[in-house]
Scaffold this active site. Structure first.
Site, PDB file in Angstrom:
ATOM      1  N   LYS A   1      -0.140  11.136   4.344  1.00 55.08           N
ATOM      2  CA  LYS A   1       0.150  10.300   5.514  1.00 55.08           C
ATOM      3  C   LYS A   1       1.076   9.143   5.149  1.00 55.08           C
ATOM      4  O   LYS A   1       2.027   8.842   5.891  1.00 55.08           O
ATOM      5  CB  LYS A   1      -1.163   9.765   6.093  1.00 55.08           C
ATOM      6  CG  LYS A   1      -1.005   8.833   7.284  1.00 55.08           C
ATOM      7  CD  LYS A   1      -2.334   8.518   7.920  1.00 55.08           C
ATOM      8  CE  LYS A   1      -3.175   7.601   7.063  1.00 55.08           C
ATOM      9  NZ  LYS A   1      -2.665   6.205   7.014  1.00 55.08           N
TER      10      LYS A   1
ATOM     11  N   LYS B   1       0.830  -1.208   0.000  1.00 57.94           N
ATOM     12  CA  LYS B   1       0.000   0.000   0.000  1.00 57.94           C
ATOM     13  C   LYS B   1       0.862   1.254   0.000  1.00 57.94           C
ATOM     14  O   LYS B   1       0.601   2.208  -0.744  1.00 57.94           O
ATOM     15  CB  LYS B   1      -0.928  -0.017   1.221  1.00 57.94           C
ATOM     16  CG  LYS B   1      -1.740   1.261   1.433  1.00 57.94           C
ATOM     17  CD  LYS B   1      -2.727   1.495   0.288  1.00 57.94           C
ATOM     18  CE  LYS B   1      -3.527   2.786   0.469  1.00 57.94           C
ATOM     19  NZ  LYS B   1      -4.426   2.793   1.620  1.00 57.94           N
TER      20      LYS B   1
ATOM     21  N   CYS C   1      -4.643   9.781   2.502  1.00 56.69           N
ATOM     22  CA  CYS C   1      -3.726   8.681   2.175  1.00 56.69           C
ATOM     23  C   CYS C   1      -2.342   9.149   1.734  1.00 56.69           C
ATOM     24  O   CYS C   1      -1.346   8.842   2.383  1.00 56.69           O
ATOM     25  CB  CYS C   1      -4.344   7.792   1.102  1.00 56.69           C
ATOM     26  SG  CYS C   1      -5.764   6.843   1.667  1.00 56.69           S
TER      27      CYS C   1
END
Length: 432
Positions: A264, A205, A261
């Site tokens: 961070k 991710k 997203c």
């Protein structure tokens, strides 16, 4: 299958609703009683297209329930997803206190074999920490799985129901097989289920978001160079995107990335790399470029007027991207602060983010009922978010409403020649 999802925020709620839509029995757990009461009435605390209808339908069909009782959720489920927040700490690291607290409480409530799934975005090594926390609290058998989410705000339901890929990090075959069984209905069109170790899954991710953020910052730098040499970034972008090795995605210049997203995850990846004494130089630059890009539009506005004292500036768009009300790390926030600090008054409109904006700025700015109302008496318009309704406005009506027909287009929505033919002064990103 019987599933519990702990955390009913953006990721948890989307995951719970979509898993229920495929026939699973899902119980969503959250410690916030106000949020749970709202969800029990069929209302949702966030804006995501199609999600409210999905929640209502699966509630009415008794496949989706909500509770504050973690023990009830854990005992009723075979698979427990942890989908709580991992906010950025002061040092840029992901704060794991909520993840580890859920793991501990889950272990204490277990009544048999469970698969505990990290759905939250967590740094490499979190699965091992979760495994150790659970092992200290229970003698029941369990599996810990890393299953990162790849949801785009504004298209989260489609992303979950029709994924590009499903990543499963598992150290034992029992947990891996149950996860494959759970996700097989979502991958019938051929999307791969990728089995790997937990550390690799956790990194997926971060690596994906870091790559997308890098493309955005790179193209913003190209646009800035275009402005200095008189080139047209649209022409450059199309030529670059035509290369099959590169493609067109995330190559549109603008005023910087935001949201929950990219900022961070870039910070977290920088942090956990540095903890292993590795300097991730490219990501350092990506983050620095993005921070500069967020204030570049303010500089353009100031250069046009000299002084902003007494000027009224209209903003179209507040959310960091269309089809969401999320203003976390949105470029609109530093822009508004900068305009106010320079003495301007600000009037804003966004189709979904007005309530969020009021919580951030209160009476410091004015809020319009629609896009045209925001233009009344404006000395300039700044386009911040590329909502569809901003793409083909009535330019003649806009000119009549504005004191000065000046448009600063932070998303390059319009053709420069056409907009200037309507009598506007037009300043965009990386275009003459």
């Amino acid at each position: 299958m019987k599933i519990a999802v702990v955390g009913s925020g953006y990721v948890g709620l989307v995951a719970g609703a979509c898993l229920a839509e495929n026939g699973n029995e899902v119980i969503c757990v959250d410690k916030d009683p106000v949020k749970i009461r709202l969800l029990q009435r069929g209302k949702i605390p966030i804006y995501e297209p199609g999600l409210e209808e999905l929640v209502r339908r699966n509630r009415s069909e008794k496949r989706l329930t909500f509770t504050t009782a973690l023990e009830r959720g854990v005992r009723s489920a075979q698979i427990i997803f942890i989908a709580v927040g991992t906010p950025t700490g002061e040092d840029g690291s992901a704060d794991l206190q909520h993840v580890l607290a859920v793991a501990r409480d889950t272990a204490r409530a277990m009544n048999g074999y469970k698969v505990i799934v990290n759905k939250s975005t967590v740094p490499v090594g979190t699965a091992a920490k979760v495994r150790e926390v659970i092992r200290r609290e229970t003698t029941h058998p369990f599996s810990v799985v890393s299953n990162p989410e790849f949801l785009k705000q504004g298209a989260a339901i489609e992303d979950f129901m029709k994924p590009d890929r499903v990543v499963i990090g598992a150290e034992d075959p029992r947990g891996a097989e149950l996860m494959k069984e759970l996700y097989s209905p979502f991958t019938r069109t051929g999307a791969p289920i990728m089995l790997m170790d937990c550390a690799s899954a956790e990194l997926c991710k971060y690596a994906a978001n870091a790559m997308l953020a890098t493309r955005i910052s790179f193209m913003n730098e190209v646009a800035n160079v275009c402005e200095t040499v008189g080139a047209d970034v649209d022409q450059v972008r199309r030529a670059v995107a035509a290369d099959r090795r590169i493609g067109p995605s995330f190559l549109f210049p603008g005023i910087g990335y935001g949201g929950s997203c990219f900022p961070k995850d870039v910070k977290a990846m920088l942090r956990f790399a540095s903890e292993k004494n590795y300097k991730f130089a490219i990501l350092d630059a990506v983050e620095a470029v993005n921070e500069r890009q967020k204030v570049r539009m303010l500089t353009k506005v100031q250069s046009q007027f000299g002084s902003l004292k007494g000027k009224q500036i209209a903003l179209w768009g507040l959310a960091f991207k269309p089809r969401t009300d999320d203003m976390r790390e949105a470029p609109s926030v530093p822009l508004i602060h900068g305009l106010l600090g320079a003495g301007a008054s600000v009037q804003v409109y966004d189709p979904e983010a007005m309530k969020v904006a009021r919580s951030l700025f209160a009476s410091k700015i004015s809020y319009a009922d629609n896009s045209y109302a925001a233009l009344t008496g404006a000395d300039a318009l700044v386009i911040v978010t590329e909502w569809n309704e901003f793409r083909e406005p009535d330019f003649a009506r806009m000119r009549k409403l504005m004191r000065n027909p000046i448009i600063f287009d932070g998303r390059n929505l319009y053709n420069p020649e056409q907009i200037r033919a309507h009598g506007f002064t037009y300043i965009s990103i990386g275009r003459p």
